[in-house]
Design a protein around this motif. Structure first.
Motif, PDB file in Angstrom:
ATOM      1  N   SER A 194      44.374  51.678  40.084  1.00 36.31           N
ATOM      2  CA  SER A 194      44.123  51.520  41.509  1.00 36.31           C
ATOM      3  C   SER A 194      44.009  50.037  41.856  1.00 36.31           C
ATOM      4  O   SER A 194      43.325  49.277  41.169  1.00 36.31           O
ATOM      5  CB  SER A 194      42.841  52.253  41.904  1.00 36.31           C
ATOM      6  N   ALA A 195      44.661  49.645  42.950  1.00 33.00           N
ATOM      7  CA  ALA A 195      44.649  48.239  43.336  1.00 33.00           C
ATOM      8  C   ALA A 195      43.351  47.819  43.995  1.00 33.00           C
ATOM      9  O   ALA A 195      43.079  46.622  44.108  1.00 33.00           O
ATOM     10  CB  ALA A 195      45.813  47.948  44.291  1.00 33.00           C
TER      11      ALA A 195
ATOM     12  N   TYR B 273      39.427  42.023  45.229  1.00 33.70           N
ATOM     13  CA  TYR B 273      38.614  42.511  44.116  1.00 33.70           C
ATOM     14  C   TYR B 273      37.851  41.366  43.453  1.00 33.70           C
ATOM     15  O   TYR B 273      36.674  41.516  43.102  1.00 33.70           O
ATOM     16  CB  TYR B 273      39.508  43.216  43.094  1.00 33.70           C
ATOM     17  N   GLY B 274      38.484  40.216  43.291  1.00 31.57           N
ATOM     18  CA  GLY B 274      37.796  39.067  42.709  1.00 31.57           C
ATOM     19  C   GLY B 274      36.634  38.600  43.566  1.00 31.57           C
ATOM     20  O   GLY B 274      35.580  38.200  43.047  1.00 31.57           O
ATOM     21  N   LEU B 275      36.786  38.652  44.890  1.00 30.50           N
ATOM     22  CA  LEU B 275      35.692  38.271  45.779  1.00 30.50           C
ATOM     23  C   LEU B 275      34.513  39.222  45.642  1.00 30.50           C
ATOM     24  O   LEU B 275      33.350  38.804  45.682  1.00 30.50           O
ATOM     25  CB  LEU B 275      36.190  38.230  47.222  1.00 30.50           C
ATOM     26  N   ARG B 276      34.789  40.502  45.489  1.00 28.88           N
ATOM     27  CA  ARG B 276      33.706  41.474  45.342  1.00 28.88           C
ATOM     28  C   ARG B 276      32.958  41.280  44.029  1.00 28.88           C
ATOM     29  O   ARG B 276      31.734  41.397  43.976  1.00 28.88           O
ATOM     30  CB  ARG B 276      34.268  42.894  45.440  1.00 28.88           C
ATOM     31  N   VAL B 277      33.702  40.985  42.964  1.00 28.88           N
ATOM     32  CA  VAL B 277      33.049  40.705  41.681  1.00 28.88           C
ATOM     33  C   VAL B 277      32.165  39.468  41.795  1.00 28.88           C
ATOM     34  O   VAL B 277      31.014  39.448  41.323  1.00 28.88           O
ATOM     35  CB  VAL B 277      34.109  40.533  40.576  1.00 28.88           C
TER      36      VAL B 277
ATOM     37  N   LEU C 139      32.496  47.434  44.964  1.00 27.91           N
ATOM     38  CA  LEU C 139      33.171  47.612  43.681  1.00 27.91           C
ATOM     39  C   LEU C 139      33.271  49.079  43.288  1.00 27.91           C
ATOM     40  O   LEU C 139      33.951  49.411  42.311  1.00 27.91           O
ATOM     41  CB  LEU C 139      32.438  46.837  42.584  1.00 27.91           C
ATOM     42  N   GLY C 140      32.605  49.959  44.018  1.00 28.47           N
ATOM     43  CA  GLY C 140      32.689  51.383  43.768  1.00 28.47           C
ATOM     44  C   GLY C 140      33.705  52.043  44.677  1.00 28.47           C
ATOM     45  O   GLY C 140      34.630  51.419  45.199  1.00 28.47           O
ATOM     46  N   HIS C 141      33.510  53.347  44.901  1.00 25.90           N
ATOM     47  CA  HIS C 141      34.465  54.104  45.701  1.00 25.90           C
ATOM     48  C   HIS C 141      34.383  53.766  47.182  1.00 25.90           C
ATOM     49  O   HIS C 141      35.312  54.064  47.927  1.00 25.90           O
ATOM     50  CB  HIS C 141      34.217  55.597  45.502  1.00 25.90           C
TER      51      HIS C 141
END
Length: 643
Positions: free
Chosen positions: A142-143, A250-254, A297-299
Motif C-alpha cells: 500500500s502506498a 509517509y516520511g512526514l508522518r514517520v 501511520l495506521g488505517h
C-alpha cells in the motif's frame, strides 16, 4: 483542592464526550483502511470462453508499483509470461472508447470518478494459455500505510473451477513489535506527567514519581528509535529503497511521531521548577504530534483522511496510553511503599484522584473504539472468521479484565485504611500492555472489510431488466447470461395511441469490465421483439445501451446495468454477513450521550453536596446593661457551675 481538581477532570471528560458525539453526527466519509483486492477481471471462480489478453486488478487504495508482483500459473504450476503492471491511466490510453455517431446520444457513460476504485492495475498476458484452470497471485504494498497486501484469484478457460475465496495476508510481527514500542513510550510519558500533577500535594509521593524520570526518558528515546526503524524494516521486506518509501507523505508522518516522542522526552527530563508553562507546552505539543502521527501511520491515514476516523483514532490512542501509564505508576508507587519511601496514607489519595481520569479514559476508549470498528469490521462473520476480528475480540477481552481490576483497586483506595496497593495492579498494567500489543497487531494487519465478508457486496446475476425511453417501454433478456456467446432479446412496446411507425432498427451497445464498448444491430422477430448475439468475456457488471430508431422521430435511447453470471457464489454465512457499520456508529453515539449525561449529573450532585460553612452564632446574655467582656463571661460561667 481535591473537589476542584475532580470537577476540572470531569469537565474535561464532558468535553471529550461532546467532541465524540459531535464527530459522530458529522457526515464525513471514512476512508478505506489497508489496500485489498476489490475485484478482478477475470473474476475469482469465473469461467471464460477464451483466454484473456490482460489481467485487470482493482485495489481499494493506491499501491507501490515497483513493489507489486503478479504471477499467473496453470494447474501444473507452469508460469505464464506476463508484462509489467501499469496503472489505470495506461489502460485507458491503450483502448479508448469509440466516439458516438452523429445525431445519437453519448455511449454508455463510464462510472464516475467517485465510483471508481482508487487504483486499477493492468497486467498484459504475453504467453499462450490453453484450456484449463489458472491461478493469479498478487503481492503488493500500500502506498499510504506501507502495509503488505496479498490476493489469490482462480479462474478457468473453458473449464469450471473452484474459487480461491478470501485470503488474508499474514501480520508482520517485526513491524507490530516496533509499533508496540512506540505506544509503550507514549504510555510511559503520559503516566509520568499525569501522576506528577496528581501528587503535587504530597512531596513524598511526587518524589517517588520523579524517581522514574530517567527510565521514562530512556523508554521514550527507545520508542523514537523504533519509529525510525519501522520504514527500514518495511523497505527490507518489500525490496523497495527506503528513499522511495519516505519520499512522500509517509516520511512526514514517520518524522511527526518520532519528533513527538523526542519532545515528550524533553518535557519529562526538564526539572519541574524550570518554567512550568514551558514544560506544559512541550508536553501538549509532544502528545499531539505523537498521537496524530500514530493515527496517520495506521488505517486512519489513508487519503482522503476522514476526520471522524482520524479524531477517533487519536482519542483512542491517548485514552489507552493514559490508562496504561497511570496504572503503571500505581504499580511503581506500590513498589515505593515496599521500599519505605512513601506511606499508604499518602498513596491512597493519589489513587483516588486517578479514578476520574481513568474513568474518562475508559469511556473515551469504548466510544472511539466503536467508531473505529465501524470502518474496520464489515459484519459479525468478519469478526469470527478473520485474524483481524479475533485479534479485536482478544483486545476487548483484555480491556474488560483490566477494567474489572481497576474497579477493585479503586475500592481499595476508597475503603482501606492501610497496606500496600493490591498486587493485581501489576496484572492490570500487564493486561493493558497486552491490549496495546493487540492494537499494534491490528494497525499492522488487514481490516476485516473485504467484499466477501459483507452481504452488501453480493452481486446477483440479472434475469431481465425493464427500461423506458420517450414513449417506449423495453424489456431485455439475455440467455444463458454466461461468459461466452449469448442471445439478447429486446421487446419494444409503444404507449402512444395511435401507434407511431414501427421501429426500423434496434441497436444494443454494452461496455465490458475493461471499459470497452461493443455495438450490435438486432434482427426483428415476429411481434415486437428483436434479437442479436451478445458475447460477454467475463462475469460481473456491464452497462447496456439500447437505441431504437423510428422514421420521422428522434432516436429513443435508454441504458441499464446488467450483471453477467458465472462468478463464484457468495460465501456461506456462519452467523451474519449483514453490515454492522451503521449499528456500531449509532451505539457509539448513544454511549457518548449517556456518558455526557452521567458526567453532568455527577457535577450537579457534587456542586449541591458542598457544605456551606455558616458564621458562628454570637453569644448574648440577657442583661439590662452593656454586653459583658470575656473575663466577666468566664466569671459568670464559673459561678453558675459552682452553684
Amino acid at each position: 483542592m481535591t473537589g476542584s481538581r475532580g470537577a476540572r477532570l470531569l469537565r474535561r471528560a464532558c468535553c471529550i464526550a461532546i467532541a465524540a458525539a459531535a464527530a459522530l453526527t458529522a457526515g464525513a466519509t471514512a476512508a478505506q483502511a489497508h489496500a485489498f483486492l476489490v475485484s478482478s477481471d477475470p473474476a475469482d471462480g469465473s469461467v471464460l470462453a477464451i483466454a484473456p489478453t490482460q489481467l485487470t486488478l482493482r485495489v481499494s487504495e493506491a499501491v507501490v508499483l515497483p513493489a507489486t508482483r503478479v504471477t499467473l500459473t496453470d494447474h501444473e504450476q507452469h508460469a505464464v509470461t506476463l508484462g509489467a503492471p501499469t496503472a489505470n491511466e495506461a489502460a485507458a490510453e491503450e483502448d479508448p472508447a469509440p466516439e458516438p455517431q452523429a445525431g445519437s446520444a453519448p455511449l454508455v457513460p463510464a462510472p464516475s470518478v467517485a465510483e471508481e476504485p482508487p487504483m486499477t492495475l493492468v497486467v498484459p498476458v504475453l504467453g499462450p494459455m490453453a484450456k484449463g484452470s489458472y491461478r493469479i497471485t498478487v503481492d503488493t504494498l500500500s502506498a499510504d500505510d506501507m502495509h503488505r497486501t496479498t490476493a489469490v484469484v482462480v479462474f478457468g478457460v473453458g473449464e469450471r473451477v473452484v474459487a480461491a475465496g478470501r485470503t488474508e495476508p499474514p501480520v508482520p510481527l517485526d513491524q507490530a513489535l516496533l509499533r508496540w514500542l512506540a505506544l509503550l513510550g507514549l504510555a510511559a510519558a503520559l503516566g509520568h506527567l499525569l501522576f506528577d500533577r496528581l501528587a503535587d500535594w504530597s512531596p513524598a509521593v511526587q518524589g517517588a514519581v520523579r524517581r522514574t524520570r530517567r527510565p521514562v526518558v530512556g523508554i521514550l528515546l527507545a520508542a523514537a528509535l523504533a519509529c525510525a526503524a519501522l520504514p527500514l524494516v518495511q523497505a527490507m521486506g518489500s525490496a523497495v529503497p527506503v528513499g522511495t518509501l519516505l519520499a512522500g507523505s509517509y516520511g512526514l508522518r514517520v518524522a511527526l511521531r518520532a519528533l513527538g516522542l523526542v519532545v515528550l522526552a524533553v518535557a519529562v527530563a526538564r526539572p519541574a521548577g524550570r518554567g512550568a508553562r514551558v514544560n506544559g507546552g512541550l508536553a501538549v505539543a509532544g502528545l499531539l504530534a505523537t498521537a496524530t502521527g500514530t493515527a496517520l501511520l495506521g488505517h486512519a491515514g489513508v487519503p482522503p483522511v476522514g476526520p471522524v476516523r482520524l479524531i477517533s483514532d487519536i482519542v483512542h490512542v491517548v485514552a489507552t496510553a493514559t490508562w496504561l501509564g497511570g496504572v503503571a505508576m500505581v504499580a511503581v508507587l506500590a513498589w515505593a511503599m515496599r521500599r519505605g519511601w512513601v506511606g499508604s496514607t499518602q498513596v491512597r489519595p493519589v489513587v483516588r484522584r486517578f479514578a476520574a481520569p481513568a474513568t474518562a479514559c475508559v469511556v473515551a476508549m469504548v466510544v472511539s473504539g466503536l467508531v473505529l470498528a465501524s470502518s474496520s469490521v464489515a459484519s459479525v462473520d468478519a469478526v469470527l472468521l478473520t485474524t483481524y476480528g479475533r485479534t479485536l475480540l482478544l483486545k476487548v477481552g483484555l480491556v474488560g479484565l483490566a477494567a474489572l481490576l481497576g474497579w477493585r483497586h479503586f475500592r481499595w483506595a476508597r475503603h482501606h485504611t492501610g497496606g500496600r496497593p493490591p498486587w493485581t495492579t501489576v496484572v492490570e498494567a500487564g493486561l493493558l500492555g497486552g491490549s496495546l500489543a493487540m492494537a499494534a497487531l491490528l494497525s499492522s494487519g488487514q481490516p476485516a472489510t473485504t467484499p466477501e465478508l459483507s452481504s452488501a457486496s453480493d452481486v446477483v446475476a440479472s434475469v431481465a431488466v425493464d427500461t423506458t425511453a420517450a414513449d417506449l417501454a423495453e424489456h431485455v433478456v439475455v440467455q444463458p447470461n454466461r461468459p461466452g456467446s449469448n442471445i439478447a432479446v429486446v421487446q419494444v412496446l409503444d404507449s402512444l395511441r395511435p401507434v407511431p411507425p414501427r421501429p426500423t432498427s434496434v441497436r444494443v451497445e454494452w461496455r465490458d469490465g475493461r471499459n470497452r464498448v461493443t455495438v450490435g444491430d438486432a434482427e426483428p422477430l415476429p411481434g415486437d421483439q428483436w434479437s442479436l448475439p451478445v458475447r460477454f468475456e467475463s462475469p460481473g457488471t456491464t452497462h447496456l445501451r439500447i437505441v431504437v430508431m423510428r422514421p420521422g422521430l428522434p432516436d429513443a435511447v435508454s441504458s441499464a446495468s446488467w450483471v453477467v453470471g458465472g462468478a463464484a457464489s457468495p460465501p456461506a454465512t456462519v452467523v451474519s454477513r449483514a453490515p454492522v457499520a451503521a449499528l456500531l456508529r449509532v451505539l457509539s453515539a448513544v454511549l457518548a450521550a449517556l456518558a455526557l449525561l452521567a458526567a453532568l449529573t455527577l457535577l450537579i450532585r457534587r456542586r449541591h453536596a458542598r457544605p456551606t460553612i455558616a458564621p458562628p452564632p454570637e453569644t448574648h446574655l440577657e442583661a439590662s446593661g452593656p454586653p459583658l467582656e470575656h473575663e466577666e463571661l468566664g466569671r459568670v460561667e464559673r459561678d453558675r457551675v459552682s452553684v
